[in-house]
Scaffold this active site. Structure first.
Site, PDB file in Angstrom:
ATOM      1  N   GLU A  29      45.370  21.528  48.775  1.00 44.76           N
ATOM      2  CA  GLU A  29      46.416  22.552  48.824  1.00 44.76           C
ATOM      3  C   GLU A  29      45.865  23.887  48.353  1.00 44.76           C
ATOM      4  OE1 GLU A  29      51.121  22.999  47.673  1.00 44.76           O
ATOM      5  OE2 GLU A  29      49.783  22.210  46.162  1.00 44.76           O
ATOM      6  N   GLY A  62      47.120  21.734  37.097  1.00 42.18           N
ATOM      7  CA  GLY A  62      47.576  20.679  36.207  1.00 42.18           C
ATOM      8  C   GLY A  62      47.543  19.331  36.909  1.00 42.18           C
ATOM      9  N   ALA A  63      48.086  19.294  38.128  1.00 36.55           N
ATOM     10  CA  ALA A  63      48.122  18.060  38.914  1.00 36.55           C
ATOM     11  C   ALA A  63      48.437  18.408  40.356  1.00 36.55           C
ATOM     12  CB  ALA A  63      49.167  17.098  38.355  1.00 36.55           C
ATOM     13  N   GLU A 109      50.181  16.666  44.078  1.00 34.92           N
ATOM     14  CA  GLU A 109      51.052  15.614  44.585  1.00 34.92           C
ATOM     15  C   GLU A 109      50.550  14.930  45.840  1.00 34.92           C
ATOM     16  OE1 GLU A 109      52.838  19.551  46.246  1.00 34.92           O
ATOM     17  OE2 GLU A 109      51.835  18.896  44.416  1.00 34.92           O
ATOM     18  N   ASN A 110      49.260  14.661  45.970  1.00 33.33           N
ATOM     19  CA  ASN A 110      48.775  13.894  47.116  1.00 33.33           C
ATOM     20  C   ASN A 110      49.544  12.578  47.205  1.00 33.33           C
ATOM     21  OD1 ASN A 110      46.455  15.785  47.167  1.00 33.33           O
ATOM     22  ND2 ASN A 110      45.824  14.627  45.362  1.00 33.33           N
ATOM     23  N   HIS A 113      57.113  15.534  37.687  1.00 35.69           N
ATOM     24  CA  HIS A 113      57.051  16.614  38.676  1.00 35.69           C
ATOM     25  C   HIS A 113      56.328  16.138  39.932  1.00 35.69           C
ATOM     26  CE1 HIS A 113      56.657  21.025  39.693  1.00 35.69           C
ATOM     27  NE2 HIS A 113      55.693  20.525  40.461  1.00 35.69           N
ATOM     28  N   GLU A 114      55.178  15.522  39.751  1.00 39.40           N
ATOM     29  CA  GLU A 114      54.395  15.087  40.911  1.00 39.40           C
ATOM     30  C   GLU A 114      55.075  13.930  41.631  1.00 39.40           C
ATOM     31  OE1 GLU A 114      52.253  17.200  41.651  1.00 39.40           O
ATOM     32  OE2 GLU A 114      52.234  18.157  39.680  1.00 39.40           O
ATOM     33  N   HIS A 132      57.713  15.171  43.934  1.00 39.49           N
ATOM     34  CA  HIS A 132      57.152  15.699  45.177  1.00 39.49           C
ATOM     35  C   HIS A 132      56.923  14.618  46.235  1.00 39.49           C
ATOM     36  CE1 HIS A 132      56.466  19.916  44.642  1.00 39.49           C
ATOM     37  NE2 HIS A 132      55.655  19.802  43.606  1.00 39.49           N
TER      38      HIS A 132
END
Length: 367
Positions: free
Chosen positions: A150, A284-285, A287-288, A320-321, A324
């Protein structure tokens, strides 16, 4: 994606070409529906070879196939359809990160498979297909191959329609040394030995999704035993020796998956969840789908010594991830001007989910 304050197409008519040039987006004359990707990384040489077979639908007005590619060397490309095979000439446009394929003879069929063989470099810039390192207990440097696509860096790992609107299914195969762990978006479904102490690891086909959500990670890593969450196995992938710091993330993820599936009233849209702790990670992370990557400090923790704020931060990022997986992955913005809603809604959902996880934290007071 979570950021932190402490962190660092096709060429058809002249009209469609003009429109694409004006918007900076790929024209709509060729549409991909499925990618079959095989990647063989060489961690010592920091290079990789690959091939991709893409199922495409072609508008009759199209004279050439244009898609994204960046920092790749294209060695061969051809089309197959029905019983025919057509050689393609490749022309790279480095400035616009595109590659054009034109048939050596004749025109383009309405449906075909686009075959491309290519090579690339595992860069050190924390984007695309890159290398991350850590020092093991013996003081030796170990190298991982990690993806961060991303917004527009899938094109650095394989030629593709690297825009969120061009959703497709993905089947990933990784050819790696047999002593390395390899993970991708979906569950491993087959492995076979190949020449040179290597193994070909094949993963299940993903749901329809955007290229920026494709992921693969290779290296000397360990995985926890999976936690079953209503039929979905959840693991934490980590550096060797850090297994005692995974329990809290697994607890958060198990709660989060159940809570979010109930809130959305939609089952989790894939077959597994791996939470992958990466030593070198810019955000931070990320969302794959099914292969969520994290900065280590935002996933691994010892609850006995951590403060409430540290635990809350990890819970928020994990939730959060996971949020997503539905809003962002299953349902996706057509273009990047929608990223504000993608991230804002995930932030709302992280807070809602973390509040349900630990009501005594009174999280809404700091929203």
């Amino acid at each position: 994606m979570t950021t932190t304050t402490d962190s660092a197409g096709a060429v058809g008519s002249s009209e469609s070409v003009t429109e694409a040039a004006t918007t900076g987006r790929l024209p709509q004359g060729v549409i991909p529906s499925h990618y079959d990707i095989e990647i063989a990384p060489d961690l010592k040489a920091a290079t990789f070879t690959g091939r991709v077979v893409i199922d495409i639908d072609v508008d009759e007005s199209v004279a050439a196939i244009v898609l994204n590619a960046s920092e790749l060397t294209i060695s061969k490309a051809w089309l197959t359809y029905e019983t025919a095979e057509v050689a393609l000439e490749a022309e790279l446009d480095d400035a616009n990160e595109r590659v054009s394929f034109v048939p050596v003879e004749g025109g383009l069929p309405a449906k075909a498979k686009l075959h491309i063989e290519f090579e690339g470099v595992l860069n050190d810039r924390l984007n695309g297909f890159y290398r991350s390192t850590y020092e093991d207990d013996d003081g030796q440097t170990q190298t991982l191959a990690v993806t961060q696509f991303e917004p527009t860096d899938a094109r650095k790992a394989f030629p593709c329609w690297d825009e969120p609107e061009f959703k497709a299914t993905f089947a990933v195969t990784l050819v790696v040394d047999d002593d390395l762990l390899a993970v991708s978006n979906c569950a491993e479904i087959a492995r076979e030995p190949v020449e040179g102490s290597k193994v070909r690891v094949r993963f299940a086909t993903s749901m329809k999704m955007s290229t920026y959500l494709v992921a693969f990670v290779v290296g000397k890593l360990e995985a926890t035993e999976p936690v079953d969450v209503d039929g979905v196995p959840v693991r934490v992938i980590h550096r060797p020796g850090l297994g005692d710091q995974t329990a809290f993330a697994l607890e958060v993820a198990a709660h989060g998956l159940r809570w979010l599936a109930d809130y959305y009233d939609i089952a989790y849209p894939s077959d597994k969840v791996d939470l992958v702790a990466i030593p070198d990670f810019a955000s931070g992370a990320m969302e794959n789908l099914g292969c969520i990557t994290f900065r280590e400090v935002l996933l691994l923790v010892d609850p006995a010594t951590a403060s409430q704020s540290e635990l809350q931060r990890i819970a928020d990022v994990v939730n959060h991830e996971l949020a997503h997986m539905w809003f962002g992955d299953l349902v996706t913005m057509a273009w990047w001007e929608g990223i504000w809603l993608n991230e804002a809604f995930a932030t709302f959902m992280e807070t809602s989910c973390s509040d349900a996880f630990r009501p005594d934290w009174n999280i809404w007071s700091t929203f």
